[in-house]
Structure formats: C-alpha cells, structure tokens
Motif scaffolding. Structure first.
Motif, PDB file in Angstrom:
ATOM      1  N   LEU A  80       0.862  -1.177   0.000  1.00 47.81           N
ATOM      2  CA  LEU A  80       0.000   0.000   0.000  1.00 47.81           C
ATOM      3  C   LEU A  80       0.897   1.226   0.000  1.00 47.81           C
ATOM      4  CD1 LEU A  80      -2.528  -1.193   2.735  1.00 47.81           C
ATOM      5  CD2 LEU A  80      -2.889  -1.199   0.261  1.00 47.81           C
ATOM      6  N   VAL A  81       0.567   2.200  -0.829  1.00 53.63           N
ATOM      7  CA  VAL A  81       1.394   3.396  -0.973  1.00 53.63           C
ATOM      8  C   VAL A  81       0.625   4.600  -0.452  1.00 53.63           C
ATOM      9  CG1 VAL A  81       2.547   4.944  -2.596  1.00 53.63           C
ATOM     10  CG2 VAL A  81       2.680   2.476  -2.917  1.00 53.63           C
ATOM     11  N   LEU A  82       1.262   5.328   0.458  1.00 51.80           N
ATOM     12  CA  LEU A  82       0.740   6.582   1.018  1.00 51.80           C
ATOM     13  C   LEU A  82       1.630   7.694   0.467  1.00 51.80           C
ATOM     14  CD1 LEU A  82      -1.246   7.733   3.239  1.00 51.80           C
ATOM     15  CD2 LEU A  82       0.651   7.452   4.837  1.00 51.80           C
ATOM     16  N   GLU A  83       1.016   8.702  -0.178  1.00 51.47           N
ATOM     17  CA  GLU A  83       1.834   9.635  -0.949  1.00 51.47           C
ATOM     18  C   GLU A  83       1.258  11.042  -0.921  1.00 51.47           C
ATOM     19  OE1 GLU A  83       4.076   9.492  -5.294  1.00 51.47           O
ATOM     20  OE2 GLU A  83       2.336   8.212  -4.914  1.00 51.47           O
ATOM     21  N   ASN A  84       2.166  12.024  -0.763  1.00 52.29           N
ATOM     22  CA  ASN A  84       1.820  13.415  -1.037  1.00 52.29           C
ATOM     23  C   ASN A  84       2.867  13.976  -1.989  1.00 52.29           C
ATOM     24  OD1 ASN A  84       4.065  13.966   0.532  1.00 52.29           O
ATOM     25  ND2 ASN A  84       2.967  15.121   2.114  1.00 52.29           N
ATOM     26  N   ASP A  85       2.949  15.304  -2.143  1.00 51.23           N
ATOM     27  CA  ASP A  85       3.893  15.856  -3.114  1.00 51.23           C
ATOM     28  C   ASP A  85       5.328  15.839  -2.614  1.00 51.23           C
ATOM     29  OD1 ASP A  85       3.370  17.714  -1.165  1.00 51.23           O
ATOM     30  OD2 ASP A  85       3.462  19.447  -2.512  1.00 51.23           O
ATOM     31  N   ARG A  86       5.564  15.428  -1.344  1.00 52.92           N
ATOM     32  CA  ARG A  86       6.908  15.443  -0.763  1.00 52.92           C
ATOM     33  C   ARG A  86       7.447  14.050  -0.437  1.00 52.92           C
ATOM     34  NH1 ARG A  86       9.273  20.193  -1.279  1.00 52.92           N
ATOM     35  NH2 ARG A  86      10.473  19.884   0.633  1.00 52.92           N
ATOM     36  N   LEU A  87       6.578  13.153   0.011  1.00 53.29           N
ATOM     37  CA  LEU A  87       6.998  11.835   0.481  1.00 53.29           C
ATOM     38  C   LEU A  87       6.161  10.735  -0.156  1.00 53.29           C
ATOM     39  CD1 LEU A  87       7.461  12.222   4.358  1.00 53.29           C
ATOM     40  CD2 LEU A  87       9.273  11.772   2.713  1.00 53.29           C
ATOM     41  N   ARG A  88       6.766   9.562  -0.264  1.00 51.54           N
ATOM     42  CA  ARG A  88       6.043   8.363  -0.683  1.00 51.54           C
ATOM     43  C   ARG A  88       6.424   7.234   0.283  1.00 51.54           C
ATOM     44  NH1 ARG A  88       7.383   8.305  -5.615  1.00 51.54           N
ATOM     45  NH2 ARG A  88       9.150   6.871  -5.512  1.00 51.54           N
ATOM     46  N   ALA A  89       5.451   6.761   1.036  1.00 51.21           N
ATOM     47  CA  ALA A  89       5.666   5.672   1.994  1.00 51.21           C
ATOM     48  C   ALA A  89       5.028   4.402   1.445  1.00 51.21           C
ATOM     49  CB  ALA A  89       5.045   6.020   3.343  1.00 51.21           C
ATOM     50  N   THR A  90       5.795   3.316   1.428  1.00 45.20           N
ATOM     51  CA  THR A  90       5.308   2.024   0.953  1.00 45.20           C
ATOM     52  C   THR A  90       5.200   1.085   2.134  1.00 45.20           C
ATOM     53  OG1 THR A  90       6.418   2.388  -1.169  1.00 45.20           O
ATOM     54  CG2 THR A  90       5.708   0.136  -0.661  1.00 45.20           C
ATOM     55  N   VAL A  91       4.011   0.513   2.344  1.00 45.24           N
ATOM     56  CA  VAL A  91       3.692  -0.290   3.521  1.00 45.24           C
ATOM     57  C   VAL A  91       3.331  -1.704   3.078  1.00 45.24           C
ATOM     58  CG1 VAL A  91       2.165  -0.482   5.532  1.00 45.24           C
ATOM     59  CG2 VAL A  91       2.864   1.783   4.705  1.00 45.24           C
ATOM     60  N   LEU A  92       3.764  -2.710   3.850  1.00 43.59           N
ATOM     61  CA  LEU A  92       3.484  -4.113   3.542  1.00 43.59           C
ATOM     62  C   LEU A  92       2.476  -4.655   4.558  1.00 43.59           C
ATOM     63  CD1 LEU A  92       7.151  -5.327   2.866  1.00 43.59           C
ATOM     64  CD2 LEU A  92       5.525  -4.251   1.283  1.00 43.59           C
ATOM     65  N   PRO A  93       1.170  -4.615   4.245  1.00 42.80           N
ATOM     66  CA  PRO A  93       0.165  -5.041   5.225  1.00 42.80           C
ATOM     67  C   PRO A  93       0.240  -6.524   5.553  1.00 42.80           C
ATOM     68  CG  PRO A  93      -0.858  -4.697   3.089  1.00 42.80           C
ATOM     69  CD  PRO A  93       0.553  -4.203   2.970  1.00 42.80           C
ATOM     70  N   GLY A  94       0.734  -7.344   4.616  1.00 35.62           N
ATOM     71  CA  GLY A  94       0.822  -8.780   4.863  1.00 35.62           C
ATOM     72  C   GLY A  94       2.046  -9.193   5.654  1.00 35.62           C
ATOM     73  N   CYS A 148       5.862 -11.300  10.419  1.00 37.34           N
ATOM     74  CA  CYS A 148       5.570 -11.868   9.095  1.00 37.34           C
ATOM     75  C   CYS A 148       4.105 -12.286   8.987  1.00 37.34           C
ATOM     76  CB  CYS A 148       6.490 -13.049   8.818  1.00 37.34           C
ATOM     77  SG  CYS A 148       8.228 -12.590   8.629  1.00 37.34           S
ATOM     78  N   ALA A 149       3.228 -11.583   9.682  1.00 37.44           N
ATOM     79  CA  ALA A 149       1.804 -11.916   9.687  1.00 37.44           C
ATOM     80  C   ALA A 149       1.002 -10.778   9.065  1.00 37.44           C
ATOM     81  CB  ALA A 149       1.328 -12.163  11.117  1.00 37.44           C
ATOM     82  N   PRO A 150      -0.152 -11.090   8.497  1.00 38.10           N
ATOM     83  CA  PRO A 150      -0.995 -10.035   7.916  1.00 38.10           C
ATOM     84  C   PRO A 150      -1.712  -9.228   8.987  1.00 38.10           C
ATOM     85  CG  PRO A 150      -2.075 -12.167   7.710  1.00 38.10           C
ATOM     86  CD  PRO A 150      -0.708 -12.439   8.268  1.00 38.10           C
ATOM     87  N   LEU A 151      -1.844  -7.933   8.749  1.00 41.49           N
ATOM     88  CA  LEU A 151      -2.654  -7.051   9.585  1.00 41.49           C
ATOM     89  C   LEU A 151      -3.889  -6.618   8.802  1.00 41.49           C
ATOM     90  CD1 LEU A 151      -0.083  -4.614  11.274  1.00 41.49           C
ATOM     91  CD2 LEU A 151      -0.639  -6.977  11.875  1.00 41.49           C
ATOM     92  N   HIS A 152      -4.927  -6.220   9.532  1.00 39.40           N
ATOM     93  CA  HIS A 152      -6.062  -5.558   8.899  1.00 39.40           C
ATOM     94  C   HIS A 152      -5.611  -4.167   8.447  1.00 39.40           C
ATOM     95  CE1 HIS A 152      -8.781  -8.648  10.461  1.00 39.40           C
ATOM     96  NE2 HIS A 152      -8.196  -8.503  11.635  1.00 39.40           N
TER      97      HIS A 152
END
Length: 675
Positions: A80-94, A148-152
């Motif tokens: 999942l990618v959270l992004e604005n015009d300055r930063l891009r954060a990539t998150v691994l929910p699984g 190493c487990a999935p989150l909601h």
C-alpha cells in the motif's frame, strides 16, 4: 498533489515462509535478552520494577515460524502506498504492516534501509523476521510475533482532510488490540504515525512497544539522541550505564566503531523532547520524533566484527550495504514491560522525515554542540508544538470506523470480540474474518465443548478466560490436552502434567507425549524425557503412515519432533537411538541444515570426530539459526578438541591447540559477543 492511499505490488526475491512449527511452543527457547546484573549495578526504581515485570515463559498461544529456507524466487508482495507531493511511503500489510520504503521526492533520497530481498531469519519471538524499514513491535521483549503476519488495513479520512491508512490487529501474547494510523499532511516532509494500544480487560496487562527503524550505515554514519548517558546491553547479557558518545576509548555514536553487536538505550532527561537521528557524512539523514509517551530511544549496531558482518550478509543479498537501527519505545529499555490499567490505553504520535544539518558540527568532537545542532534543525522543520497539535487533531479520528478495507488480518480478534462482547471503536474485528483456525474455539464458546476428535497439530488458546471454558467442558483427549497447555502457560505445571496424562490415557497419542517430554526435561529428568520423546516419535510415525487426510499433518510433526528428540536422546546417553531416528528422517528432510548439525553431533557422541568434521567441511546452512545462538561454533570446537586429543583427555592445552589449529570458518561464525 493531494495525499492519497493506493494499492500496488512489489516484486522481490523472496524465500517462502513455509508452514508453522506444528508443535506447541511450551518454552521460550533460546533467549538472547536475559539480564545478568552485577552487584554494583544501580537502577532507577521504575526501571528495576519493570525489568522483572511479567516476563514471557513461552510464546503460547502463538507457534514457532521456522519452516522457511534460503532459496529465494521472484515473488509478488502486496503493498500500500501513502503519498503526497513530498513523500512516498510504501507499507506491507501482509508482513506486519512494515513501512518498507520512505522516499523523499525533492531530494530523490530513500530515508530508510530498504532490503532488496525478503529473507526470513530467526530473530522474532516466534522465529521468522526480516530486516529493513520501520517495524511495529508489540508483545514482549524482542521482535513481535506479527513480523511476518498479515494485519487488517483500511483507508479513511485523515485529520487534515486527506487520506489515512489504518493498520490494526489483535496481539495474542498479551491479548491486546492495537492500531497504527499513518498519514502525510498536505505539503509535509514528515510521515505522521498515530499509535494506540487498548486494554479491554478487567485487569492490568503488561505492555511492550518499540518502533524499530533500519537506516543505511557506512563509516560516516553517526547516530545522535538527546542524552549524555545510555544503558548498554550486549550479548554477554550485562546491563550497565555508559557515557555518550565516548565509551571504552571509542565514539560509539558511530556504529562501525564497535566490534560486536550491542544496544544503547539512551537516558533521555525527563521532559526533554524525544528524538533520534541517523546522519551521513554530509549531515543528512532520517530523524524520528514523538510525543512524550514514547520516552525511550535506542541505537542497535551490528558492529564491524566478522560475526556482525556475517549476520548482515545472512539477512540480505550479496553486495548490499549495512544498516543500523534507531528505535523508540514506551520504556527506557526494551528489557522492560509497562503496566496498562484495566480499561486504559496508551496513545502517542510519531513523525519520520528528512533532516539536513551542518556536517562539521554534527560530526565534531563537541557532543553538546552536535546535539544542539540537531535539536535546532528539527525545531525549525517540525516544531515540538506542531507534533503536539497533530496528536490532538488525530485523537478524535482514532475512533472513526474504517469504511474501505484494503487488507485482512487474522480472525483472533473477532473470536475475542465474540467471547467478551467487546466494543472497540475504530478497530472492527468482523465475524467474517473467523476461519478454520478459530472454528473449534468458536464451537467451545457456543456449545461449551471442544470437538470430540483427538488433538491435532494446530493453534491453541491459553488465556485465563479460555482456561475457564476448558475446565468447564466435558473431559476428552482434545480438551485435556488444551487445558494442559493453558495450565502450563499459567505456570501451573503439576496440573498441566496431570491434564496431559489424562489426554494420553484417552488415546490422544503424540501431542501429550511431546508435552510430557518437555515437562520432564524442564524438571531436570533427562532419562524420563528421553523415554517420552522416543514414545512421541513412535506415535507420530504411526500417525504419519496412516491413510487419510490427517496423515500429512503428522508427516510435518515428525521432523519437528526429531529436532528436539535427538538432543534429548544424546543427553540421556542413548546415542544409538538418536542415530536411528535421524537415519529414518533422511529421506523426508535431507536439505534441512538442522539435521546436518544433529548428524555431526551424533557422530561426535559416537566417537567419530573425523566423520563429524566432514559434514562441516561439506558445508550446510541452518536457515532458522536463532539470534545469538552459538551452537555452530560450539560444535565445531568440540569436534576440533576431539581431533586434537586423538582419543586422549580434553585438557586446557588441547582446547587451546584446537582453537589455534582449527579456526572457525567464517560461514559458521555468528558469535555476537567476545569469546
């Protein structure tokens, strides 16, 4: 651009996680974090209380995750990618909701250490863990069982009107719900993270939390925090107060100026702004800050020694740069657990972003000036008052119900909601998430009895409320087996043994035999433990040879059981039985390096050190080698001593000669402390 949350896919070389260990995790196992306090060690009163508060006796109800290997293949990973015009954060929910990447667009810089591979290694409380990014550690001292487990995960409005990503799950070691809310205010260079841990129970619960950030490391990397002293903890298990930054003739704020891995828990003064930063030779890097609830700050360094370098190579790909970890937690040290009252909660806000400083000042000899430079630059780009205001703005949003699901975690939270009728605004644990693992426990909850079949490998529940339900259920092999697990977890070991003996008398077979073997071993009865292990292996072999769908599960039990049975048989002097057990497994698990090591140990016990040495010379890897485990070096030198002794006694002179003439090869050197 408007702040957004979107789905994507990363493609990484990844080692499959494999199955969980099918045996119940009755013991905490190898523990790298136990403390040996010297007679002159003086601790603050609250720290002394929290060091001894509610340590884990086992990782029940979770299971060990040790079924992975080291053969990596190209794998798609949900992100999942959270992004604005300055930063891009990539998150691994699984994978525990880890922030895999934090990219600063104006400078094109990656602020985190981003591991180019997914390679599990045995650093989590339950085994599988991987390095890199920002991880959220909850539960007990160590890396969380949720690594190493999935989150909601869900999308919902952020406090500033943009989009926010919420992660949440039920943490099973302490039976607590938690949430992590991530958002990027419009135009901000800082990722905002709101965290909340709630105690829905009518009793006080021990809480542990450390946010762990991996940052790139080289000779010019310096880590700074607002402290003049720190608590040093290394793999020699001693805890002592040391000055910052200079200790024992070296500036320890440069991670590569230490030889061995170590923790430095900074003693941040009461009321001071909490922050920690890692800066490169040019004075640029990542800074983390928070509201005051998150009081602890820590540097973990691997050091420049051979074993530390070896561990880093083990965790990633060849040619990859090293990393250090900068962390923030609820207590002064990670060795403490903090009480959370019934019905209470801990909540705070963190911020992560880039920092640019004057390199000459932050790398200068004047520590106070270096700290002052960081504090001033941080205050200029993110004032402390702004962090407090962002926290206040977020608090009402913490209860907002997520509307758009992006990922699904486990069904354990839904089971607890069903049992206790919990109302947890903001973190819905929906009945639709209940699955096969929860099914027998839902049956116990709704009918008062577990299904009547004999116990099979699988999940357990051990909390007091579930123990009460098991005590009220009709006796049976599965009920008595699981009741024994709950009693063992509560340190009621005599009652646990009686429950397992009842289950065994009702034909439950392998699993209670295994539990009784562990109980005998813990009680210091190696001969009786060996008897039980041999009986459990025979029962597992019979079950694995049967026709039918359940045979496959028992086929996975037998190698897991043998890995514990062989050392128990050797400890009891039953070398021939240990060799016979291993011989029967060579067709089912030939590639597992754990069996190569066991074979070498059996050959050594049989008086065949040359044959044992041949196994090491041929080469093997133990993918699930535990953090701080010294078994490879210990076995190597035990073989060397027997070779040098040539049938005679192993004296101190023999030991010295063995170490001089048979140095441990680098591929087997994982020792994290001085010899």
């Amino acid at each position: 651009m408007a702040t957004s949350v979107r789905r994507t896919t990363l493609t990484l070389p990844a080692a499959p996680l494999g199955p969980d260990n099918p045996l119940p995790a009755l013991c905490a196992g190898h523990e790298p974090h136990h403390i040996e306090l010297g007679p002159d060690t003086r601790l603050p009163a609250d720290m002394a209380r929290q060091l001894g508060y509610a340590p884990l006796r086992s990782i029940l109800p979770t299971r060990m995750r040790d079924g992975y290997g080291r053969a990596r293949r190209s794998t798609d990973v949900e992100a999942l990618v959270l992004e604005n015009d300055r930063l891009r954060a990539t998150v691994l929910p699984g994978l525990g909701g880890r922030v895999y990447s934090l990219h600063h667009k104006p400078t094109g810089r990656e602020l985190l250490y981003r591991n180019p591979v997914f390679q599990p290694a045995a650093f989590a409380l339950n085994g599988a863990w991987f390095s890199g990014g920002i991880e959220w550690n909850i539960g007990a001292t160590g890396h969380t069982t949720l690594t190493c487990a999935p989150l909601h995960a869900a999308r919902l409005p952020a406090p500033d009107g943009g989009e926010m990503l919420r992660l949440w799950e039920w943490e099973r070691l302490r039976d607590l719900p938690f949430q992590v809310d991530l958002w990027l205010p419009d135009g901000s260079d800082f990722l905002h993270v709101g965290v909340r841990i709630r105690n829905p129970h009518p009793h006080t619960v021990p809480v542990y939390w450390w946010s762990n950030t991996a940052v790139p490391e080289d000779e010019g990397t310096r880590v700074l925090a607002p402290a003049d002293e720190a608590w040093h903890f290394g793999y020699a298990h001693t805890l002592r107060r040391v000055p910052v930054p200079d200790s024992e003739g070296a500036d320890r704020s440069y991670p590569l100026r230490s030889e061995y891995p170590a923790d430095y828990f900074y003693d941040v003064p009461e009321g001071a702004r909490g922050w920690i930063t890692s800066l490169d030779a040019d004075g640029r890097g990542l800074v983390q800050t928070s509201t005051g609830t998150l009081r602890g700050r820590k540097l973990f360094l691997w050091g420049a020694g051979r074993a530390g370098r070896r561990w880093q190579q083990w965790l990633t790909a060849p040619g990859t740069g090293g990393y250090a970890e900068i962390q923030a937690g609820l207590a002064r040290t990670q060795l403490e657990h903090v009480p959370l009252d019934a019905g209470g909660e801990f909540a705070w806000l963190e911020a992560y972003g880039p920092l640019e400083t004057d390199a000459a000042t932050v790398h200068g000899a004047d520590w106070a000036a270096a700290r002052g430079e960081v504090a001033a630059r941080l205050e200029a780009v993110l004032p402390r008052a702004d962090v407090e205001a962002a926290y206040a703005a977020w608090r009402p949003y913490a209860d907002h119900e997520p509307k758009e699901s992006l990922a699904t975690g486990s069904g354990w939270g839904a089971l607890e909601v069903a049992r206790a009728g919990l109302d947890l605004p903001g973190t819905p644990f929906e009945a639709a998430t209940l699955g096969a693992e929860q099914e027998p426990w839902l049956t116990l909850l709704t009918t008062g009895d577990l299904p009547a079949a004999s116990p099979a490998p699988g999940p357990a529940l051990v909390a007091p409320a579930w123990r009460e339900l098991l005590e009220s259920a009709a006796p049976g092999p599965a009920t008595d087996y699981h009741l024994g697990l709950a009693q063992w977890h509560a340190d009621d070991r005599a009652q646990a043994v009686r429950s397992w003996e009842r289950a065994l008398a009702q034909g439950a077979g392998c699993l209670p035999l295994y539990c009784l073997a562990v109980a005998e071993s813990v009680a210091g009865e190696p001969a009786r433990a060996a008897d039980r292990y041999a009986q459990a292996c025979a029962a597992a072999a019979r079950a694995a040879s049967d026709e039918g769908p359940r045979a496959r599960a028992w086929q996975e039990v037998l190698p897991a059981l043998a890995r514990e049975a062989v050392p128990a048989l050797l400890a009891a002097g039953r070398t021939a039985e240990a060799a016979q057990l291993l011989a029967g497994l060579r067709q089912t698990a030939p590639a597992d390096g754990r069996f190569a090591l066991l074979t070498a140990q059996v050959l050594l016990a049989q008086g065949q050190p040359a044959a044992a040495r041949e196994i090491f010379d041929a080469g093997f890897e133990i993918a699930a080698l535990r953090e701080g485990d010294e078994v490879l070096g210990d076995t190597w030198y035990a073989i060397a001593e027997r070779l040098v002794a040539a049938g005679g006694p192993v004296t101190e002179d023999v030991r010295a000669t063995a170490r001089a003439t048979h140095p441990l090869p680098e591929r087997y050197d994982y020792r994290m402390r001085p010899a």
